[in-house]
Design an enzyme around this catalytic site. Structure first.
Site, PDB file in Angstrom:
ATOM      1  N   LEU A   1       0.840  -1.200   0.000  1.00  0.00           N
ATOM      2  CA  LEU A   1       0.000   0.000   0.000  1.00  0.00           C
ATOM      3  C   LEU A   1       0.876   1.252   0.000  1.00  0.00           C
ATOM      4  O   LEU A   1       0.822   2.072   0.906  1.00  0.00           O
ATOM      5  CB  LEU A   1      -0.961  -0.004   1.189  1.00  0.00           C
ATOM      6  CG  LEU A   1      -2.150   0.965   1.068  1.00  0.00           C
ATOM      7  CD1 LEU A   1      -3.128   0.470   0.014  1.00  0.00           C
ATOM      8  CD2 LEU A   1      -2.859   1.126   2.402  1.00  0.00           C
ATOM      9  N   GLY A   2       1.703   1.369  -1.044  1.00  0.00           N
ATOM     10  CA  GLY A   2       2.465   2.591  -1.254  1.00  0.00           C
ATOM     11  C   GLY A   2       1.643   3.562  -2.091  1.00  0.00           C
ATOM     12  O   GLY A   2       0.408   3.506  -2.106  1.00  0.00           O
TER      13      GLY A   2
ATOM     14  N   ILE B   1       1.211   3.734  -5.316  1.00  0.00           N
ATOM     15  CA  ILE B   1       0.418   3.049  -6.330  1.00  0.00           C
ATOM     16  C   ILE B   1      -0.741   2.298  -5.676  1.00  0.00           C
ATOM     17  O   ILE B   1      -1.880   2.347  -6.155  1.00  0.00           O
ATOM     18  CB  ILE B   1       1.300   2.097  -7.156  1.00  0.00           C
ATOM     19  CG1 ILE B   1       2.301   2.906  -7.992  1.00  0.00           C
ATOM     20  CG2 ILE B   1       0.447   1.207  -8.055  1.00  0.00           C
ATOM     21  CD1 ILE B   1       3.374   2.070  -8.658  1.00  0.00           C
TER      22      ILE B   1
ATOM     23  N   ARG C   1       4.832  -4.499   5.055  1.00  0.00           N
ATOM     24  CA  ARG C   1       5.722  -5.009   6.108  1.00  0.00           C
ATOM     25  C   ARG C   1       5.248  -4.572   7.487  1.00  0.00           C
ATOM     26  O   ARG C   1       5.436  -5.274   8.475  1.00  0.00           O
ATOM     27  CB  ARG C   1       7.156  -4.533   5.868  1.00  0.00           C
ATOM     28  CG  ARG C   1       7.857  -5.281   4.751  1.00  0.00           C
ATOM     29  CD  ARG C   1       9.239  -4.733   4.490  1.00  0.00           C
ATOM     30  NE  ARG C   1       9.172  -3.383   3.940  1.00  0.00           N
ATOM     31  CZ  ARG C   1      10.247  -2.674   3.585  1.00  0.00           C
ATOM     32  NH1 ARG C   1      11.448  -3.188   3.752  1.00  0.00           N
ATOM     33  NH2 ARG C   1      10.114  -1.466   3.081  1.00  0.00           N
TER      34      ARG C   1
ATOM     35  N   ARG D   1       6.495  -6.488 -10.120  1.00  0.00           N
ATOM     36  CA  ARG D   1       7.599  -7.090 -10.855  1.00  0.00           C
ATOM     37  C   ARG D   1       7.314  -8.584 -10.993  1.00  0.00           C
ATOM     38  O   ARG D   1       6.713  -9.203 -10.105  1.00  0.00           O
ATOM     39  CB  ARG D   1       8.939  -6.887 -10.130  1.00  0.00           C
ATOM     40  CG  ARG D   1       9.447  -5.454 -10.155  1.00  0.00           C
ATOM     41  CD  ARG D   1       9.849  -5.037 -11.562  1.00  0.00           C
ATOM     42  NE  ARG D   1      10.412  -3.691 -11.614  1.00  0.00           N
ATOM     43  CZ  ARG D   1       9.718  -2.586 -11.840  1.00  0.00           C
ATOM     44  NH1 ARG D   1       8.399  -2.662 -12.001  1.00  0.00           N
ATOM     45  NH2 ARG D   1      10.313  -1.415 -11.904  1.00  0.00           N
TER      46      ARG D   1
ATOM     47  N   ASP E   1       0.759  -7.502 -15.860  1.00  0.00           N
ATOM     48  CA  ASP E   1       1.464  -6.513 -16.669  1.00  0.00           C
ATOM     49  C   ASP E   1       2.956  -6.804 -16.688  1.00  0.00           C
ATOM     50  O   ASP E   1       3.694  -6.201 -17.462  1.00  0.00           O
ATOM     51  CB  ASP E   1       1.221  -5.096 -16.120  1.00  0.00           C
ATOM     52  CG  ASP E   1       1.836  -4.017 -17.006  1.00  0.00           C
ATOM     53  OD1 ASP E   1       1.715  -4.138 -18.245  1.00  0.00           O
ATOM     54  OD2 ASP E   1       2.442  -3.073 -16.475  1.00  0.00           O
TER      55      ASP E   1
ATOM     56  N   GLU F   1      11.266 -10.932 -18.966  1.00  0.00           N
ATOM     57  CA  GLU F   1      10.795  -9.970 -19.969  1.00  0.00           C
ATOM     58  C   GLU F   1      11.954  -9.606 -20.906  1.00  0.00           C
ATOM     59  O   GLU F   1      13.097  -9.501 -20.451  1.00  0.00           O
ATOM     60  CB  GLU F   1      10.287  -8.701 -19.266  1.00  0.00           C
ATOM     61  CG  GLU F   1       9.069  -8.932 -18.400  1.00  0.00           C
ATOM     62  CD  GLU F   1       8.612  -7.664 -17.681  1.00  0.00           C
ATOM     63  OE1 GLU F   1       9.098  -6.567 -18.051  1.00  0.00           O
ATOM     64  OE2 GLU F   1       7.782  -7.762 -16.768  1.00  0.00           O
TER      65      GLU F   1
ATOM     66  N   HIS G   1       4.195  -5.081 -20.012  1.00  0.00           N
ATOM     67  CA  HIS G   1       4.772  -4.124 -19.059  1.00  0.00           C
ATOM     68  C   HIS G   1       4.519  -2.688 -19.519  1.00  0.00           C
ATOM     69  O   HIS G   1       5.453  -1.908 -19.735  1.00  0.00           O
ATOM     70  CB  HIS G   1       6.267  -4.385 -18.875  1.00  0.00           C
ATOM     71  CG  HIS G   1       6.790  -3.856 -17.565  1.00  0.00           C
ATOM     72  ND1 HIS G   1       7.908  -4.361 -16.950  1.00  0.00           N
ATOM     73  CD2 HIS G   1       6.342  -2.862 -16.745  1.00  0.00           C
ATOM     74  CE1 HIS G   1       8.146  -3.698 -15.825  1.00  0.00           C
ATOM     75  NE2 HIS G   1       7.194  -2.777 -15.685  1.00  0.00           N
TER      76      HIS G   1
END
Length: 308
Positions: free
Chosen positions: A152-153, A155, A175, A232, A256, A261, A279
């Site tokens: 929950l940053g 983004i 965390r 990622r 995504d 990749e 991506h």
């Protein structure tokens, strides 16, 4: 014209216009100088670095720059940088995550819609000429479903704001709990998944989150559950994901990002229960321009340089 006299190393080539913008303020040295016979003489002059994925910034490179102060990254992710070495050397590490929150959150919501409503499969139903043979099977709606956000940053918060408009309830795993947010906190990804219908992954990559979404988390998410990854590829165990889809442990995945990749494993491509994007979460003209400005501004602020 550069007036600061501060030397900056580019760890790799930069998008068009960005190096020229940086050169207005700094003396730039391109990645072609790294490892050359003259690099040892240049290295003590380098005080800042501009980095960009996927070019690796390893401990050996950092240790070769005795007066380096800051690494400014043209990316939200930092898993291309040896952060342990950067901490040990006392370096400032800055990213451009503030520039791409909105578009990545939009991408996450799009993947949720495409996966839960099965829009990509519905399009294939038309393209393959099957519509005339019969209607596409019913999917599920979003309203009233439970969204778990892993990370929950900036983004994650932007995803939550959008998800509330769709009538989703929200919980999260970090965390540690995030002060001042109204959502239920879970200490593990597994406990979050157990209380979620949809799991949105937007935490940082790197060793600490390698295979965080594993077979146990997917089992906890359960039949009909959907996972969306805008983080990622390293965060999701792809073997476990494919196995969970094969045996019906979960219902679908919207990705995504993936491992290896831009050459995803063949099993991901065309899978009936996977929406796979190349991506593109931050891939808009506007966002990439903002990312370049944030990377530049991080360097300007660090060195106390005012934009002319």
């Amino acid at each position: 014209m550069n007036r600061s006299g501060i030397d900056i190393l580019l760890s790799t080539t930069m998008p068009p216009g960005l190096a020229e913008d940086l050169a207005r303020h700094f003396t730039l040295h391109g990645p072609d100088v790294i490892g050359t016979p003259g690099f040892a003489e240049l290295a003590p002059r380098i005080r800042g670095m501009a980095s960009r994925e996927p070019a690796r910034v390893d401990a050996a490179l950092l240790e070769s720059l005795p007066n380096l102060e800051i690494i400014s990254s043209y990316s939200a992710g930092l898993d291309n940088i040896d952060l342990d070495a950067a901490r040990r050397l006392g370096l400032v590490v800055a990213n451009s995550s503030a520039a791409l929150d909105e578009e990545v959150a939009d991408t996450a919501i799009a993947l949720i819609l495409m996966t839960v409503r099965r829009f990509a499969a519905a399009e294939r139903h038309v393209l393959e000429g099957k519509w005339a043979e019969g209607p596409f099977p019913l999917s599920h709606g979003l309203k009233g479903r439970r969204l778990g956000i892993v990370g929950l940053g900036h983004i994650g918060v932007a995803i939550a704001a959008r998800a509330e408009a769709f009538g989703l309830s929200i919980a999260y795993h970090n965390r540690k709990p995030k002060p001042g947010v109204p959502y239920a906190y879970h200490p593990t990804a597994e406990s979050l998944a157990a209380e979620s219908d949809i799991l949105a992954v937007c935490c940082p990559g790197g060793p600490e989150t390698l295979n965080l979404i594993d077979a146990k988390v997917l089992r906890a998410l359960g039949a009909g559950g959907v996972i969306v990854n805008v983080s990622r590829g390293s965060v999701v165990d792809e073997d476990a994901l494919l196995a969970a889809l094969a045996d019906g442990t979960i219902g679908g995945a919207g990705l995504d990002v993936c491992r290896n990749e831009p050459n995803p494993r063949p099993e991901l491509i065309g899978h009936p229960d996977i929406v796979l994007l190349p991506h593109v979460g931050s891939a808009t003209v506007e966002t990439r321009a903002r990312m370049g400005h944030v990377m530049r501004d991080n360097l300007l602020v660090h060195f106390g340089i005012k934009e002319a």
